[in-house]
Write a protein that holds these residues in place. Structure first.
Motif, PDB file in Angstrom:
ATOM      1  N   VAL A   1      37.421  19.779  36.206  1.00 22.77           N
ATOM      2  CA  VAL A   1      37.712  20.847  37.165  1.00 22.77           C
ATOM      3  C   VAL A   1      38.603  21.851  36.454  1.00 22.77           C
ATOM      4  O   VAL A   1      39.025  21.624  35.330  1.00 22.77           O
ATOM      5  CB  VAL A   1      38.420  20.307  38.435  1.00 22.77           C
ATOM      6  CG1 VAL A   1      37.494  19.395  39.218  1.00 22.77           C
ATOM      7  CG2 VAL A   1      39.714  19.589  38.082  1.00 22.77           C
ATOM      8  N   ARG A   2      38.887  22.968  37.131  1.00 24.16           N
ATOM      9  CA  ARG A   2      39.772  23.947  36.522  1.00 24.16           C
ATOM     10  C   ARG A   2      41.128  23.301  36.254  1.00 24.16           C
ATOM     11  O   ARG A   2      41.577  22.431  37.006  1.00 24.16           O
ATOM     12  CB  ARG A   2      39.920  25.165  37.431  1.00 24.16           C
ATOM     13  CG  ARG A   2      40.831  24.937  38.636  1.00 24.16           C
ATOM     14  CD  ARG A   2      40.852  26.149  39.559  1.00 24.16           C
ATOM     15  NE  ARG A   2      41.885  26.017  40.586  1.00 24.16           N
ATOM     16  CZ  ARG A   2      42.032  26.863  41.599  1.00 24.16           C
ATOM     17  NH1 ARG A   2      41.205  27.877  41.741  1.00 24.16           N
ATOM     18  NH2 ARG A   2      43.010  26.704  42.472  1.00 24.16           N
ATOM     19  N   GLN A   3      41.767  23.720  35.195  1.00 20.05           N
ATOM     20  CA  GLN A   3      43.063  23.139  34.856  1.00 20.05           C
ATOM     21  C   GLN A   3      44.218  23.829  35.561  1.00 20.05           C
ATOM     22  O   GLN A   3      45.317  23.277  35.633  1.00 20.05           O
ATOM     23  CB  GLN A   3      43.264  23.170  33.343  1.00 20.05           C
ATOM     24  CG  GLN A   3      42.363  22.192  32.597  1.00 20.05           C
ATOM     25  CD  GLN A   3      42.636  20.753  32.976  1.00 20.05           C
ATOM     26  OE1 GLN A   3      43.741  20.250  32.798  1.00 20.05           O
ATOM     27  NE2 GLN A   3      41.638  20.072  33.510  1.00 20.05           N
ATOM     28  N   ALA A   4      44.001  25.028  36.067  1.00 19.99           N
ATOM     29  CA  ALA A   4      45.041  25.685  36.853  1.00 19.99           C
ATOM     30  C   ALA A   4      45.173  24.964  38.188  1.00 19.99           C
ATOM     31  O   ALA A   4      44.183  24.726  38.875  1.00 19.99           O
ATOM     32  CB  ALA A   4      44.706  27.160  37.068  1.00 19.99           C
ATOM     33  N   GLU A   5      46.383  24.598  38.534  1.00 23.82           N
ATOM     34  CA  GLU A   5      46.634  23.921  39.798  1.00 23.82           C
ATOM     35  C   GLU A   5      47.004  24.934  40.879  1.00 23.82           C
ATOM     36  O   GLU A   5      47.556  25.991  40.565  1.00 23.82           O
ATOM     37  CB  GLU A   5      47.772  22.906  39.615  1.00 23.82           C
ATOM     38  CG  GLU A   5      47.440  21.798  38.650  1.00 23.82           C
ATOM     39  CD  GLU A   5      48.580  20.797  38.491  1.00 23.82           C
ATOM     40  OE1 GLU A   5      49.643  20.994  39.124  1.00 23.82           O
ATOM     41  OE2 GLU A   5      48.417  19.816  37.753  1.00 23.82           O
TER      42      GLU A   5
ATOM     43  N   ILE B   1      49.548  27.505  37.073  1.00 25.88           N
ATOM     44  CA  ILE B   1      49.485  27.552  38.536  1.00 25.88           C
ATOM     45  C   ILE B   1      48.699  28.773  38.980  1.00 25.88           C
ATOM     46  O   ILE B   1      48.971  29.887  38.548  1.00 25.88           O
ATOM     47  CB  ILE B   1      50.898  27.569  39.153  1.00 25.88           C
ATOM     48  CG1 ILE B   1      51.646  26.276  38.800  1.00 25.88           C
ATOM     49  CG2 ILE B   1      50.822  27.739  40.666  1.00 25.88           C
ATOM     50  CD1 ILE B   1      53.073  26.234  39.311  1.00 25.88           C
ATOM     51  N   SER B   2      47.732  28.531  39.835  1.00 23.01           N
ATOM     52  CA  SER B   2      46.946  29.618  40.417  1.00 23.01           C
ATOM     53  C   SER B   2      47.707  30.206  41.604  1.00 23.01           C
ATOM     54  O   SER B   2      48.088  29.479  42.517  1.00 23.01           O
ATOM     55  CB  SER B   2      45.589  29.075  40.884  1.00 23.01           C
ATOM     56  OG  SER B   2      44.911  30.006  41.692  1.00 23.01           O
TER      57      SER B   2
ATOM     58  N   ILE C   1      50.515  32.990  32.928  1.00 21.71           N
ATOM     59  CA  ILE C   1      49.745  31.897  33.481  1.00 21.71           C
ATOM     60  C   ILE C   1      48.271  32.144  33.298  1.00 21.71           C
ATOM     61  O   ILE C   1      47.837  33.197  32.888  1.00 21.71           O
ATOM     62  CB  ILE C   1      50.025  31.703  34.979  1.00 21.71           C
ATOM     63  CG1 ILE C   1      49.482  32.908  35.746  1.00 21.71           C
ATOM     64  CG2 ILE C   1      51.458  31.491  35.275  1.00 21.71           C
ATOM     65  CD1 ILE C   1      49.171  32.602  37.154  1.00 21.71           C
ATOM     66  N   SER C   2      47.509  31.133  33.634  1.00 20.60           N
ATOM     67  CA  SER C   2      46.065  31.263  33.610  1.00 20.60           C
ATOM     68  C   SER C   2      45.552  31.138  35.022  1.00 20.60           C
ATOM     69  O   SER C   2      45.927  30.229  35.743  1.00 20.60           O
ATOM     70  CB  SER C   2      45.486  30.155  32.728  1.00 20.60           C
ATOM     71  OG  SER C   2      44.129  30.039  32.928  1.00 20.60           O
ATOM     72  N   VAL C   3      44.739  32.073  35.456  1.00 20.40           N
ATOM     73  CA  VAL C   3      44.232  32.066  36.819  1.00 20.40           C
ATOM     74  C   VAL C   3      42.733  31.898  36.779  1.00 20.40           C
ATOM     75  O   VAL C   3      42.041  32.627  36.078  1.00 20.40           O
ATOM     76  CB  VAL C   3      44.585  33.366  37.558  1.00 20.40           C
ATOM     77  CG1 VAL C   3      44.062  33.327  38.969  1.00 20.40           C
ATOM     78  CG2 VAL C   3      46.084  33.546  37.577  1.00 20.40           C
TER      79      VAL C   3
END
Length: 641
Positions: free
Chosen positions: A482-486, A565-566, A121-123
């Motif tokens: 905004v950041r794309q990580a939800e 997902i963060s 994932i991307s945080v």
């Protein structure tokens, strides 16, 4: 280097870039080197890289230093460049080994039904800032720290979305729920679970240091109230409460919170025991009529098929893991198991085999919504539900949008339409207010407004046309800045400042109360995963995907798939409490459905079919407006095309 290559490279680093910045890099003598330098030096708080973020003087110094090092090495072959000199040249990304890679010897009797997919994932970074101070005063007694604000962190991208084809962002790996070691629980941080290194530098934790903002604090600390003629209360929203800094324990806390809250819902319907207790011989086993039926609750870590066509689910709870067999002879149960998703929390009832290694399932239980859920009543007026406006796109349907604004202003030709407009109290936007920049390859070819901030200023001009007495609630989507990580925080203050005072900005997802009626706003990117994973779920009937979310009481059940997902301490995707309305968008098709007194609405789009949508055969349903009666939840669909 082509302009499109510059845009793609920026997208891969989870940023957007302005057309002016693209031209500046493209016109350089060494565009590849300049681009590499920009991406290695850009401030983490930047969302859209502009010409002001390109330090040409620093780049020239860097090139000169690099040339000196190269010349020195050439003249002195035995010379080794010192670490101090190496730091002068543009930095290269550091690759970390993946300590979480677990190799499992497959059981020859079991073959996986799914290709292994890394839970990478991307945080995002967490950085300080502020949210626009609305003129509406908070309700007395509201804790002051609920208004503590947060500047929006850098944009992160998600791949393969029907409304945005994106390159995957920089990632770091976590323990894979598809390749799990049966002797260890990766979800809950037991032995054999190893920390995962981050390939970004994360800022120190901010929100967790604020008193009352931790995981176990009263959720009312997140409340924000906007009283007035048309009151709004924000019940749950990530904005100002993000705790993510990319540490391993945050993954553990995230999954523990998910399991704890969802298992508690299921536990109200079955008497479940810990998985660890199945290893004890204090109950009758054997899988026959004399065996004792027991129940467990776990998170699904793996889904497999046996050579005989049966299905095996691997479940985990904080005490251990266990395998559950669903036999294909039980058609109804097998069909239900075929719709189970990785990482969702379920209950299972069945008997354990003699050797204690397998449970033979007779029943699967999802969190679902209680049959006796009561709908909130007592409100009045109407709420308009829209999403995916995409201001700035060349496919934006401006004429239809202006007709919609005329309707809201009571300027329709028909008296019935004017009466309907007079009853409208709220307009709710579920993401993608603008089209953004650099969201998918060659997007600039389909933009009328090439600057993302100009797109928002144009959108603000449109919103200003809406009568002041109507409250407008805006939540972001994957095209927004905004950041794309939800979960995503609300739009940043610099953008909010252009909008009128009747606008309230919330994150994605967000649970809000409109004069007593609770509505859960979620842009809906996880619909992509549900369409790909659950038989019968389609883009043509998006409310069916929202129904699957509701049955699982979770907006994005599978972790590490298309939705980035963060890992926050609190899982903001859990549907609890059960709202009156769930409002989604994202897939540009219209859908309305009711399920156990919950109204599900996917609200279409204001954008005509794009070239990308043509390639993936996605036919949008534009300029349709669902209007919900807040008294009886009847829905009227207006067409403005």
């Amino acid at each position: 280097m082509e302009r499109s290559n510059i845009i793609r490279a920026v997208m891969e680093k989870a940023y957007q870039i302005s057309p002016e910045a693209v031209e500046l890099i493209y016109s350089s003598d060494t565009p590849e080197d300049l681009l590499e330098y920009v991406l290695s030096t850009v401030n983490d708080s930047v969302i859209v890289i502009g010409i002001e973020d390109i330090d040409l003087q620093g780049f020239a110094v860097s090139r000169k230093a690099s040339k000196l090092i190269y010349t020195g090495n050439k003249e002195c072959p035995d010379f080794e460049t010192s670490s101090e000199l190496e730091l002068i040249s543009p930095s290269e990304p550091v690759t970390f080994p993946d300590p979480d890679s677990i190799i499992v010897n497959p059981d020859p009797a079991v073959e996986s039904s799914q290709n292994p997919v890394s839970d990478a994932i991307s945080v995002p970074d967490v950085i300080p800032g502020s949210v626009r101070n609305m003129d509406y005063e908070p309700v007395p007694g509201t804790p002051p720290d609920t208004f503590k604000s947060e500047e929006v962190p850098p944009s992160y991208l998600v791949s393969n979305s029907p409304s945005a084809a994106k390159t995957a962002p920089p990632i770091f790996s976590s323990s894979s729920s598809q390749a799990i070691n049966s002797l260890a629980s990766s979800f809950f941080g037991q032995e054999n679970s190893l920390p995962s290194p981050s390939n970004r530098i994360f800022r120190e934790e901010l929100s967790s240091s604020t008193p009352g903002s931790g995981l176990f604090s009263d959720s009312r600390n997140e409340y924000k109230s906007y009283p007035g003629r048309n009151p709004v209360t924000v019940i749950s929203d990530i904005t100002g409460h993000s705790t993510c800094v990319g540490e391993y324990m945050q993954f553990v806390q995230y999954f523990r919170d998910r399991y704890s809250r969802l298992s508690e819902i299921i536990r109200g319907r079955i008497n479940a025991r810990p998985i660890e207790s199945l290893k004890r011989r204090n109950f009758r086993r054997g899988g026959d009529r004399n065996s004792e039926e027991i129940s467990i609750i776990g998170m699904v870590s793996d889904i497999s098929n046996t050579t005989n066509g049966h299905k095996i689910l691997s479940l985990e709870d904080p005490t251990g893991s266990f395998s559950v067999l669903i036999r294909n002879s039980d058609k109804e149960l097998f069909e239900q198991a075929s719709r189970v998703l990785l990482d969702e929390v379920i209950g299972v009832t069945g008997s354990v085999t003699n050797d204690g290694s397998l449970m033979l399932a007779t029943k699967l239980i999802q969190p679902d919504v209680p049959n006796n859920i009561q709908r909130r009543t007592g409100s009045h007026g109407k709420a308009v539900l829209i999403s995916d406006v995409h201001v700035g796109s060349s496919q934006f349907l401006e004429d239809a949008w202006l007709d919609f604004l005329d309707f809201l202003k009571g300027e329709s030709d028909l008296e019935s339409m004017r009466e309907l407009a007079a009853s409208i109290r709220y307009v709710v936007v579920a993401g993608d207010l603008v089209d953004g920049i650099g969201i998918y390859p060659d997007q600039e070819m389909e933009l009328d407004i090439l600057n993302v901030y100009e797109q928002y200023r144009k959108a603000a001009d449109y919103i200003r046309e809406i009568p002041e007495h109507i409250r407008v609630i805006i939540s972001p989507g994957n095209h927004d800045a905004v950041r794309q990580a939800e979960p995503q925080p609300a739009l940043p203050e610099s953008i909010q400042a252009d909008f009128p005072e009747n606008v309230i900005f919330v994150g994605n997802p967000a649970l809000v109360e409109l004069d007593g009626v609770q509505i859960l706003i979620y842009h809906g990117r996880s619909i992509d995963d549900l369409v790909a994973s659950i038989p019968g779920v389609s883009y043509q009937e998006p409310a069916g995907a929202v129904l699957e979310m509701l049955k699982r009481r979770h907006l994005a059940p599978t972790y590490g798939s298309r939705v980035s997902i963060s890992p926050e301490k609190k899982d903001y995707f859990i549907i609890d409490p059960v709202p009156d309305i769930i409002h989604t968008g994202h897939v540009h098709t219209l859908g309305v459905q009711r399920y156990k007194n919950v109204l599900l609405v996917n609200s279409g789009t204001w954008q005509d079919q794009t070239e990308f949508q043509k390639r993936v055969n996605l036919a949008p349903v534009p300029a349709r407006v669902p209007i919900v009666d807040l008294e009886n939840f009847d829905v009227k669909i207006l067409a403005f095309d």
